[in-house]
Design an enzyme around this catalytic site. Structure first.
Site, short mmCIF file in Angstrom:
data_model
loop_
_atom_site.label_atom_id
_atom_site.label_comp_id
_atom_site.label_asym_id
_atom_site.label_seq_id
_atom_site.Cartn_x
_atom_site.Cartn_y
_atom_site.Cartn_z
N ARG A 38 0.78 -1.26 0.00
CA ARG A 38 0.00 0.00 0.00
C ARG A 38 0.80 1.29 0.00
NH1 ARG A 38 -4.06 -3.02 -1.65
NH2 ARG A 38 -5.29 -4.02 -0.04
N HIS B 14 -6.95 -3.83 4.48
CA HIS B 14 -7.84 -2.67 4.50
C HIS B 14 -8.18 -2.46 5.97
CE1 HIS B 14 -8.43 -2.94 0.14
NE2 HIS B 14 -8.60 -4.24 0.31
N ASP C 105 -1.21 -13.17 -0.72
CA ASP C 105 -2.09 -12.10 -1.18
C ASP C 105 -2.46 -11.18 -0.01
OD1 ASP C 105 -3.55 -10.49 -2.82
OD2 ASP C 105 -5.08 -11.96 -3.32
#
Ligand code: DOR
Length: 443
Positions: A66, A310, A306
């Protein structure tokens, strides 16, 4: 003059290319320098691995960290700290950041951000787009680049190459094995009405159904054959794709995720709600069993996590406004060792999928096995330790795991990166020494 070492790892059961051996490991200049009985040898440091199992350092070839742009969810420091805590020595990071990693500048920016902050070794994928297609053959050869990643269906972020013409252009512009997210964008759009405006989260697997994944996987393999390009298909989630890929082993390698091997619908959606939402979706148990058969049958080359964090606040939005993805880099080793203990796969197969496999698929230089001259990357585990995974253990800035409260058997006790102990007893040690992972094809 007897040999002297920077560190020796003594007393463990070491998984060498010859199988498990009761041997000490001598480390010099960050590399494996000797095997054998080294107890009396001159060594600056000694790591006592008595009663423990010494595995090749685990490579997680699919993480989303991110940074830049979405640091409220995760960043390179916290993401790699989670990796070290979870027994992972090298991460391959995905390009759907903000801005997406589609240029040389964006790659170099990520590398400079990682140096001095990354706890484990790293490399970055270049994102494919219709705009940068012709530059990919140059971009994929930059130092610190894992390869090219192409999204054929929309997921988190804006990266997308959905039509045959552009998929073919991307495939033709490069030679390294290319990582691909296979969900068919047209079918996703045609079926969006099933969830648009609100639906139970279990509908995620109905909207993004098995046919959506199979269609894209078949299209990709056809176009890859036409282009003569090797592909690595990420997070395969269906029985039908495995049947198809069994016949296409010469050109396509295969990744599966721990969450697809562990969770199933509808149970996961009932229990976890949108925390179980991810792309491709968690599906009914029939698919999970087919993935296990593919693991045991040798169709699967790698397990990646993976890791796609969030925040809980974002995840709590009503479906389908809730984003897809869950954390995973820190839980990959304990969850998979728990499967080893339950008899679902052997430790040999675990090693093949988490170190040798990613090294073979992506052409990693000097990592992926415990061998003379290779980087001294070791994931030291206690196969019998019973521990409970908890959110409070998770280093990710998002602070949660879908496995919170789950007791597992098998735990990473220490992580050794290029001869340095970077984690023991659930704490990172020293300073972040992560460096770019090297690849055979880009020397
Ligand atoms: O669930 C997912 N989340 N799947 C992806 O392909 C992307 C990822 C993310 O970056 O959030």
């Amino acid at each position: 003059m007897p040999d002297s070492f920077d560190r020796i790892v003594i007393g463990g059961t070491v998984w060498t290319p010859n199988g498990p051996v009761e041997t000490d490991v001598g480390i010099r200049s960050g590399r494996v320098a000797a095997f054998g009985h080294l107890k009396g040898a001159k060594a600056a440091e000694v790591f006592d691995a008595s009663g423990l199992t010494v595995l090749p350092g685990v490579i997680d070839s699919q993480v989303h960290f991110r940074e830049p742009g979405l640091e409220h969810k995760e960043d390179l420091e916290a993401g790699t700290r989670g990796a070290a805590l979870g027994g992972v020595v090298s991460v391959f990071e995905m390009p759907n950041t903000d801005p997406p990693t589609t240029t040389a500048n964006a790659i170099n920016d990520k590398i400079s951000r990682a140096l001095g902050r990354a706890w484990v070794d790293f490399s970055f994928f270049v994102g494919a787009s219709p705009e940068n297609a012709t530059e990919l053959k140059t971009l994929e050869r930059l130092p610190g680049v894992s390869g090219v990643k192409m999204f054929m269906g929309s997921s988190t972020g804006s990266l997308l190459v959905s039509d045959d013409k552009n998929v073919a252009r991307v495939l033709k512009n490069g030679t390294r094995r290319m990582a691909v997210h296979c969900e068919d964008e047209d079918r996703l759009n045609e079926r969006l009405h099933l969830v648009k405006g609100g639906a139970p989260v279990a509908m995620h697997a109905v909207w993004r159904d098995a046919e959506t994944a199979l269609l894209a996987t078949k299209r990709l393999v056809r176009l890859a054959r036409e282009a003569g390009r090797r592909v690595h298909i990420l997070h395969i989630s269906t029985a039908e794709e495995m049947e198809f890929l069994k016949e296409n082993r010469d050109i396509a390698t295969v990744e599966v995720l721990p969450q697809h091997l562990t969770l199933s619908a509808p149970e996961a959606y009932d229990r976890l709600g949108t925390l179980a939402q991810q792309n491709p979706p968690i599906r009914v148990a029939r698919h999970r069993e087919a993935l296990w058969n593919a693991v045991r049958g040798g169709i699967v080359d790698c397990i990646g996590s993976d890791h796609a964090p969030h925040t809980l606040e974002e995840k709590q939005r009503p479906y389908p406004q809730s984003p897809s993805g869950m954390t995973g880099v820190q839980t990959l080793v304990p969850i998979m060792l728990d499967h080893v203990n339950a008899g679902r796969l052997t430790l040999e197969r675990f090693i093949d999928l988490t170190s040798a496999g990613p090294a073979r698929v992506y052409g990693v230089a000097g990592k992926g096995r415990i061998a003379l001259g290779y980087d001294a990357d070791l994931t030291i585990v206690d196969l019998k330790a019973k521990r409970t995974i908890e959110n409070s253990w998770i280093a990710s800035k998002s602070g949660w795991t879908a496995y919170d409260g789950q007791t597992v058997t098998g735990w990473p006790i220490a992580t050794i990166l290029r001869g340095q102990v970077i984690m023991t007893n659930d704490e990172v040690i020293g300073s972040p020494i992560g460096a770019p992972t090297r690849f055979i094809e880009t020397f």
